[in-house]
Design a protein around this motif. Sequence first.
Motif, mmCIF file in Angstrom:
data_model
loop_
_atom_site.group_PDB
_atom_site.id
_atom_site.type_symbol
_atom_site.label_atom_id
_atom_site.label_comp_id
_atom_site.label_asym_id
_atom_site.label_seq_id
_atom_site.Cartn_x
_atom_site.Cartn_y
_atom_site.Cartn_z
ATOM 1 N N ARG A 129 42.140 36.852 36.567
ATOM 2 C CA ARG A 129 41.137 37.157 35.557
ATOM 3 C C ARG A 129 41.290 36.233 34.357
ATOM 4 O O ARG A 129 42.400 35.924 33.927
ATOM 5 C CB ARG A 129 41.252 38.608 35.100
ATOM 6 C CG ARG A 129 40.104 38.997 34.165
ATOM 7 C CD ARG A 129 40.126 40.439 33.747
ATOM 8 N NE ARG A 129 41.337 40.672 32.968
ATOM 9 C CZ ARG A 129 42.032 41.793 33.008
ATOM 10 N NH1 ARG A 129 41.682 42.785 33.776
ATOM 11 N NH2 ARG A 129 43.100 41.941 32.270
ATOM 12 N N CYS A 130 40.152 35.835 33.821
ATOM 13 C CA CYS A 130 40.134 35.053 32.582
ATOM 14 C C CYS A 130 40.239 36.034 31.419
ATOM 15 O O CYS A 130 39.462 36.990 31.327
ATOM 16 C CB CYS A 130 38.837 34.251 32.479
ATOM 17 S SG CYS A 130 38.653 33.367 30.905
ATOM 18 N N VAL A 152 38.368 36.304 39.832
ATOM 19 C CA VAL A 152 38.350 35.412 40.987
ATOM 20 C C VAL A 152 39.317 35.935 42.032
ATOM 21 O O VAL A 152 40.445 36.307 41.715
ATOM 22 C CB VAL A 152 38.767 33.976 40.567
ATOM 23 C CG1 VAL A 152 38.913 33.076 41.767
ATOM 24 C CG2 VAL A 152 37.782 33.402 39.569
ATOM 25 N N GLU A 153 38.868 35.956 43.295
ATOM 26 C CA GLU A 153 39.733 36.298 44.411
ATOM 27 C C GLU A 153 39.979 35.013 45.198
ATOM 28 O O GLU A 153 39.043 34.294 45.530
ATOM 29 C CB GLU A 153 39.079 37.346 45.308
ATOM 30 C CG GLU A 153 39.980 37.802 46.439
ATOM 31 C CD GLU A 153 39.365 38.929 47.242
ATOM 32 O OE1 GLU A 153 39.867 40.059 47.150
ATOM 33 O OE2 GLU A 153 38.378 38.674 47.954
ATOM 34 N N VAL A 154 41.234 34.724 45.494
ATOM 35 C CA VAL A 154 41.606 33.482 46.181
ATOM 36 C C VAL A 154 41.226 33.593 47.658
ATOM 37 O O VAL A 154 41.629 34.524 48.338
ATOM 38 C CB VAL A 154 43.122 33.199 46.029
ATOM 39 C CG1 VAL A 154 43.530 31.981 46.837
ATOM 40 C CG2 VAL A 154 43.475 33.033 44.556
ATOM 41 N N LEU A 199 47.144 36.093 36.770
ATOM 42 C CA LEU A 199 47.256 36.832 38.018
ATOM 43 C C LEU A 199 47.287 38.318 37.709
ATOM 44 O O LEU A 199 48.043 38.764 36.841
ATOM 45 C CB LEU A 199 48.535 36.426 38.757
ATOM 46 C CG LEU A 199 48.904 37.233 39.995
ATOM 47 C CD1 LEU A 199 47.858 37.059 41.093
ATOM 48 C CD2 LEU A 199 50.276 36.816 40.502
ATOM 49 N N LEU A 200 46.446 39.088 38.403
ATOM 50 C CA LEU A 200 46.458 40.534 38.221
ATOM 51 C C LEU A 200 47.477 41.140 39.162
ATOM 52 O O LEU A 200 47.410 40.956 40.371
ATOM 53 C CB LEU A 200 45.081 41.124 38.522
ATOM 54 C CG LEU A 200 43.975 40.780 37.550
ATOM 55 C CD1 LEU A 200 42.683 41.448 37.984
ATOM 56 C CD2 LEU A 200 44.338 41.215 36.146
ATOM 57 N N HIS A 201 48.430 41.846 38.606
ATOM 58 C CA HIS A 201 49.422 42.547 39.413
ATOM 59 C C HIS A 201 48.880 43.935 39.697
ATOM 60 O O HIS A 201 48.435 44.634 38.790
ATOM 61 C CB HIS A 201 50.763 42.611 38.681
ATOM 62 C CG HIS A 201 51.342 41.248 38.450
ATOM 63 N ND1 HIS A 201 51.964 40.533 39.438
ATOM 64 C CD2 HIS A 201 51.341 40.465 37.352
ATOM 65 C CE1 HIS A 201 52.350 39.367 38.963
ATOM 66 N NE2 HIS A 201 51.980 39.297 37.696
ATOM 67 N N TYR A 229 39.431 47.797 42.226
ATOM 68 C CA TYR A 229 39.533 47.170 40.912
ATOM 69 C C TYR A 229 38.782 48.037 39.912
ATOM 70 O O TYR A 229 37.587 48.285 40.049
ATOM 71 C CB TYR A 229 38.957 45.751 40.909
ATOM 72 C CG TYR A 229 39.069 45.119 39.556
ATOM 73 C CD1 TYR A 229 40.294 44.629 39.103
ATOM 74 C CD2 TYR A 229 37.988 45.061 38.698
ATOM 75 C CE1 TYR A 229 40.420 44.084 37.837
ATOM 76 C CE2 TYR A 229 38.107 44.509 37.434
ATOM 77 C CZ TYR A 229 39.319 44.030 37.007
ATOM 78 O OH TYR A 229 39.458 43.498 35.750
ATOM 79 N N CYS A 230 39.513 48.504 38.902
ATOM 80 C CA CYS A 230 38.967 49.330 37.827
ATOM 81 C C CYS A 230 38.763 48.444 36.601
ATOM 82 O O CYS A 230 39.638 47.639 36.265
ATOM 83 C CB CYS A 230 39.940 50.467 37.511
ATOM 84 S SG CYS A 230 39.500 51.413 36.037
#
Length: 132
Positions: free
Chosen positions: A9-10, A17-19, A36-38, A119-120
């Motif tokens: 996420r920016c 973005v999903e890789v 990176l979203l953990h 994703y919330c």
Amino acid sequence: MTEKLELYRCEICNNLVEVEHEGAGTLVCCNEDMKLLHEHEANSQNAHFAHVEEIENSDGIKHIKVKFNHVMTKEHHIEFIEAISKDKKYVKRKFLNEDETPEMTIRCHCDKGFYIRLYCNKDGGWVTKTEI
């Protein structure tokens, strides 16, 4: 180094973005590295516990309903639910509106099982380790 299906996420504009393909570089948005979203693990002690019901299992095809106990308002809601096969070959995603019940039905040929991710907009990514 990015890994397949990671979420970034920016922190400036909130792009998510999903890789799809792993790479050695970094993801950049608004001239800044994306974060990176953990993911948090969902379990029975928190509000994001996934209730998974197997509806039917015939000829190796699983028909499964996934339902989450989560508030759904404009200010706080689940944006999407994903079912991801353990081998990461199959991904099914459902985007939600804030006035929808947070659930989806999956028809899956996944021999090795799968896990559920959501994703919330307030709490970020959540994963349930429920193995189907």
